[in-house]
Design an enzyme around this catalytic site. Structure first.
Site, PDB file in Angstrom:
ATOM      1  N   GLU A   1     -10.166   6.495   3.045  1.00  0.00           N
ATOM      2  CA  GLU A   1     -11.059   5.515   3.651  1.00  0.00           C
ATOM      3  C   GLU A   1     -10.213   4.281   3.952  1.00  0.00           C
ATOM      4  O   GLU A   1      -9.189   4.055   3.319  1.00  0.00           O
ATOM      5  CB  GLU A   1     -12.185   5.148   2.685  1.00  0.00           C
ATOM      6  CG  GLU A   1     -11.840   4.044   1.661  1.00  0.00           C
ATOM      7  CD  GLU A   1     -10.731   4.393   0.681  1.00  0.00           C
ATOM      8  OE1 GLU A   1     -10.559   5.584   0.385  1.00  0.00           O
ATOM      9  OE2 GLU A   1     -10.032   3.472   0.219  1.00  0.00           O
TER      10      GLU A   1
ATOM     11  N   LYS B   1       0.806  -1.215   0.000  1.00  0.00           N
ATOM     12  CA  LYS B   1       0.000   0.000   0.000  1.00  0.00           C
ATOM     13  C   LYS B   1       0.847   1.278   0.000  1.00  0.00           C
ATOM     14  O   LYS B   1       0.440   2.295  -0.548  1.00  0.00           O
ATOM     15  CB  LYS B   1      -0.929   0.008   1.220  1.00  0.00           C
ATOM     16  CG  LYS B   1      -1.954  -1.131   1.215  1.00  0.00           C
ATOM     17  CD  LYS B   1      -3.320  -0.631   0.902  1.00  0.00           C
ATOM     18  CE  LYS B   1      -4.378  -1.688   0.670  1.00  0.00           C
ATOM     19  NZ  LYS B   1      -4.283  -2.966   1.346  1.00  0.00           N
TER      20      LYS B   1
ATOM     21  N   SER C   1       1.811  -9.807  -0.810  1.00  0.00           N
ATOM     22  CA  SER C   1       1.431  -8.393  -0.708  1.00  0.00           C
ATOM     23  C   SER C   1       1.635  -7.792   0.677  1.00  0.00           C
ATOM     24  O   SER C   1       1.744  -6.575   0.808  1.00  0.00           O
ATOM     25  CB  SER C   1      -0.023  -8.218  -1.142  1.00  0.00           C
ATOM     26  OG  SER C   1      -0.871  -9.075  -0.401  1.00  0.00           O
TER      27      SER C   1
HETATM   28  C1  LIG Z   1      -5.190  -4.068   1.132  1.00  0.00           C
HETATM   29  C2  LIG Z   1      -4.468  -5.326   0.927  1.00  0.00           C
HETATM   30  C3  LIG Z   1      -4.796  -6.217  -0.124  1.00  0.00           C
HETATM   31  C4  LIG Z   1      -5.967  -6.007  -1.047  1.00  0.00           C
HETATM   32  O1  LIG Z   1      -5.910  -4.856  -1.827  1.00  0.00           O
HETATM   33  P1  LIG Z   1      -5.569  -4.895  -3.369  1.00  0.00           P
HETATM   34  O2  LIG Z   1      -5.885  -3.506  -3.800  1.00  0.00           O
HETATM   35  O3  LIG Z   1      -6.426  -5.928  -4.018  1.00  0.00           O
HETATM   36  O4  LIG Z   1      -4.124  -5.220  -3.501  1.00  0.00           O
HETATM   37  C5  LIG Z   1      -4.023  -7.356  -0.303  1.00  0.00           C
HETATM   38  N1  LIG Z   1      -2.989  -7.639   0.528  1.00  0.00           N
HETATM   39  C6  LIG Z   1      -2.659  -6.836   1.551  1.00  0.00           C
HETATM   40  C7  LIG Z   1      -1.517  -7.213   2.429  1.00  0.00           C
HETATM   41  C8  LIG Z   1      -3.379  -5.649   1.793  1.00  0.00           C
HETATM   42  O5  LIG Z   1      -3.039  -4.850   2.813  1.00  0.00           O
END
Ligand SMILES: *Cc1c(COP(=O)(O)O)cnc(C)c1O
Length: 398
Positions: free
Chosen positions: A111, A89, A377
């Site tokens: 948000e 993020k 992620s």
């Molecule tokens: C917010 C988040 C997601 C989902 O958001 P995307 O916009 O689909 O990437 C996935 N993995 C993590 C660790 C997150 O914090």
């Protein structure tokens, strides 16, 4: 680029900007300026130095040898979990705050659902000395206390939203209301490839650093810059968009997006938008969403708060329709098992969201020579309570 947004903000029949009149001037300001800004030399100089020295990029590409052996293939993990604040993020919030400053804005709103985007926004606001207001459903405020405390320590004002179901959808509506009431000094940092044009394209470009790095890192590891598969989880789709971006035109690379099935795609408790949704309009764009026969958005469900969203970025609605991206889903249970497998085989505790991407390893048989990249992620610190209750449940069974 074939899969790029057109000048009106559409990906085929999806996308656009379905916004109240009062939001128009701010969206137009961003739309008219974002490409010039992100292509400018001074923006690139500033973002590249922050991505390196502040966020910790490039994020490593790790050859997961024991996991590879388990599945009889070659698995590489793109380590977005090692970024500052623990997820991908931050790539987006660094980029958008630099844009906000160039547009002369001094107050930032956002948000957040699980609080990850809220934390990443509060972080860059502290870094830049800008005022920060984060809207969060009251239910999420109660469920995600550690992230609420982080935002507060970072100096952000966290506003609990009590309308609707008191979750992400309602927080988004409240952020939009704020922007309409504060059109001059305020910039809205959206956290995924969702919302009205140009946000989906803007966020995809800011996250595309993931696949830009992937190309040279794969070349170093394997001798070629193209993998056979890239797998990423999708909530709104920003980590997947970033992971796929520089490979979209290379049809030899198989792209797999993984949705959260929750308790299963045949149950009402699911967040798998492509599997169970239909076209409609949500948060300013035409896309796929989970809705009832009357077009009312249904409350989604997933154990992972980051995937618990009833829509999906319009880019992904189009990539599903064209068949360029294959959609899979994983249940809560499958994600849990995959998270423990990675932890025990590689010593990496993933967030619950990318654990859904890891679960696909059990569903597709990859070749012995295949190169499979999975985007990790985020890290699992925030999910320890869920992991502990799963472990206790398993111990009681055995
Ligand atoms: C917010 C988040 C997601 C989902 O958001 P995307 O916009 O689909 O990437 C996935 N993995 C993590 C660790 C997150 O914090």
């Amino acid at each position: 680029m074939k899969y790029n947004v057109d000048e009106w903000g559409y990906y085929g029949e999806f996308g656009g900007a379905y916004i109240p009149e009062m939001m128009h001037s701010n969206i137009k300001l961003l739309r008219d300026n974002y490409l010039n800004i992100i292509n400018s030399e001074d923006f690139n100089k500033e973002i590249n130095s922050l991505l390196r020295d502040y966020a910790g990029r490039p994020s490593p590409l790790f050859h997961a040898k024991r996991l590879s052996k388990h599945y009889n293939t070659n698995i590489y993990l793109k380590r977005e979990d090692l970024n500052h604040t623990g997820a991908h993020k931050i790539n987006n919030t660094i980029g958008q705050i630099l844009i906000a400053r160039r547009l002369g804005k001094t107050r930032i709103i956002a948000e957040t659902g699980a609080g990850q985007h809220g934390v990443a926004t509060a972080t860059v606001c502290a870094l830049m000395g800008l005022e920060c207001v984060v809207y969060m459903g009251k239910l999420d405020v109660e469920r995600q206390m550690p992230n609420v405390l982080r935002m507060k320590m970072l100096g952000a004002e966290v506003v609990p939203v009590v309308s609707g179901n008191m979750t992400l959808k309602d927080a988004t509506n409240e952020a939009i209301r704020d922007w309409i009431n504060n059109p001059n000094d305020t910039y809205y940092i959206i956290g995924s490839v969702v919302g009205p044009h140009p946000y989906p394209d803007l966020v995809a470009r800011l996250q595309s650093v993931i696949s830009r790095e992937l190309k040279w890192q794969l070349k170093e590891h394997t001798g070629k810059s193209d993998p056979d598969y890239i797998i990423a989880c999708v909530g709104g789709g920003s980590n997947a968009a970033g992971s796929f971006y520089n490979y979209l035109d290379n049809e030899k690379v198989n792209l797999i997006a993984v949705e959260a099935a929750g308790k299963g795609v045949k149950t009402a408790e699911t967040a798998a938008t492509i599997a169970t949704g239909s076209p409609g309009i949500i948060h300013g764009s035409r896309t796929m969403l989970i809705q009832d026969e009357d077009g009312q958005v249904k409350e989604p469900y997933s154990i992972s708060a980051g995937l618990d969203y009833p829509g999906i970025g319009p880019l992904f609605a189009a990539l599903n329709q064209s068949g360029r991206v294959t959609f899979e889903s994983a249940t809560d249970e499958e994600a849990m098992e995959a998270a423990f497998r990675l932890t025990r085989l590689e010593g990496i505790i993933p967030a619950l969201e990318p654990a859904h991407a890891l679960a696909v390893l059990d569903k597709i048989r990859f070749g012995l020579k295949d190169v499979v990249v999975i985007t990790l992620s985020g890290r699992g610190d925030k999910d320890m309570a869920a992991y502990m209750s799963y472990m206790n449940r398993m111990n009681n069974i055995s």
